[in-house]
Design an enzyme around this catalytic site. Structure first.
Site, short mmCIF file in Angstrom:
data_model
loop_
_atom_site.label_atom_id
_atom_site.label_comp_id
_atom_site.label_asym_id
_atom_site.label_seq_id
_atom_site.Cartn_x
_atom_site.Cartn_y
_atom_site.Cartn_z
CB CYS A 108 5.35 -3.67 -1.23
SG CYS A 108 5.72 -2.25 -2.31
N GLY B 292 0.86 -1.17 0.00
CA GLY B 292 0.00 0.00 0.00
C GLY B 292 0.90 1.22 0.00
CD GLU B 293 2.60 6.08 0.24
OE1 GLU B 293 3.56 6.32 1.00
OE2 GLU B 293 2.72 5.90 -0.99
CB SER B 294 5.28 2.93 3.72
OG SER B 294 5.95 4.01 3.10
CG HIS C 128 2.83 -6.20 -4.24
ND1 HIS C 128 2.00 -5.66 -3.28
CD2 HIS C 128 3.65 -5.20 -4.63
CE1 HIS C 128 2.29 -4.39 -3.10
NE2 HIS C 128 3.29 -4.09 -3.91
NE ARG D 118 7.43 6.48 1.07
CZ ARG D 118 7.20 7.61 0.43
NH1 ARG D 118 8.23 8.38 0.06
NH2 ARG D 118 5.98 7.99 0.14
CD GLU E 262 0.26 -8.87 -2.17
OE1 GLU E 262 0.28 -7.65 -2.38
OE2 GLU E 262 1.29 -9.53 -1.87
CB ILE F 130 3.55 -2.17 -7.48
CG1 ILE F 130 3.09 -3.35 -8.35
CG2 ILE F 130 2.73 -0.92 -7.77
CD1 ILE F 130 1.68 -3.83 -8.04
NE ARG F 131 4.53 4.97 -5.63
CZ ARG F 131 3.84 5.71 -4.75
NH1 ARG F 131 2.54 5.53 -4.62
NH2 ARG F 131 4.45 6.60 -4.01
#
Length: 207
Positions: free
Chosen positions: A81, A49-51, A183, A110, A185, A142-143
């Site tokens: 991630c 997600g977004e840390s 990821h 990051r 998942e 992803i990022r």
């Protein structure tokens, strides 16, 4: 025998996909949103997600300290991630005031691979997860962060095999803590989740 209960932090990120992956590992998979729910699980997944957003929500919902306490007590935790960033003791290129849960003696960068448009997929050799055929793990980045420094007690599980980031650490383990830059998942290869489920079973001594 009672199945181990593994929670997925459900404040932001790809929660449903992790729950589905864990279900394939013959465990009880449950979302975790409240402090009291942290005490009821045998292991915990910190999703992508977004840390920075997850960090803020952990504090808003008073989850940060209960999870830190469980980590210190030896609860198995897997971070993918953004979850890797949350487990790291040190973060490079973080936002001002950004905090982590910590526990892993690693320094992560990051968004190390670039922005969303720089997302990519590759195959990784992860002998600790695979059978004798050493079937590669198809990894989706992803990022994603990478590990710039791993302490002496950290076991490196996978590195980038080629390209500009060749050799960068993207999966590691330290005791009961597991982290990947990618990821698993979002693929149909759930061996990383099965590996984590085995870690949880070992921790609670469930056959």
């Amino acid at each position: 025998m009672t199945k181990p209960r593994i929670g997925v932090l459900a404040v932001q990120g790809d929660v449903r996909e992790h729950l589905q992956a864990l279900a394939s590992a013959d465990v009880e998979a449950v979302p975790v949103r409240r402090p009291q729910e942290v005490a009821r699980v045998d292991g915990l997944v910190l999703p992508g997600g977004e840390s920075t957003t997850i960090d803020k929500l952990l504090r808003i919902f008073e989850l940060q300290e209960p999870i830190r306490a469980r980590i210190a007590a030896g609860m198995p935790v897997y971070g993918s991630c953004a979850g890797m960033i949350l487990l790291a003791d040190e973060v490079l290129d973080g936002q001002p005031g950004q905090q982590t849960l910590g526990g892993m003696d690693i320094t992560v960068r990051r968004n190390a691979f670039g922005r969303q448009v720089d997302s990519f997929e590759t195959d990784l050799v992860m002998p600790s997860l695979t059978d004798g055929a050493h079937t590669p793990v198809h990894a989706v980045f992803i990022r994603a962060p990478w590990v710039e420094r791993a302490g002496d007690g950290v076991q490196v599980l996978a590195t980038v095999p080629h390209g500009p980031a060749q050799g960068r650490v993207v999966a590691c383990r330290q005791g009961a803590l597991l982290a990947t830059s990618f990821h698993p998942e979002v693929t149909d290869d759930y061996r990383v989740h099965h590996y984590f489920a085995a870690m949880v079973r070992d921790a609670v001594r469930v056959p």
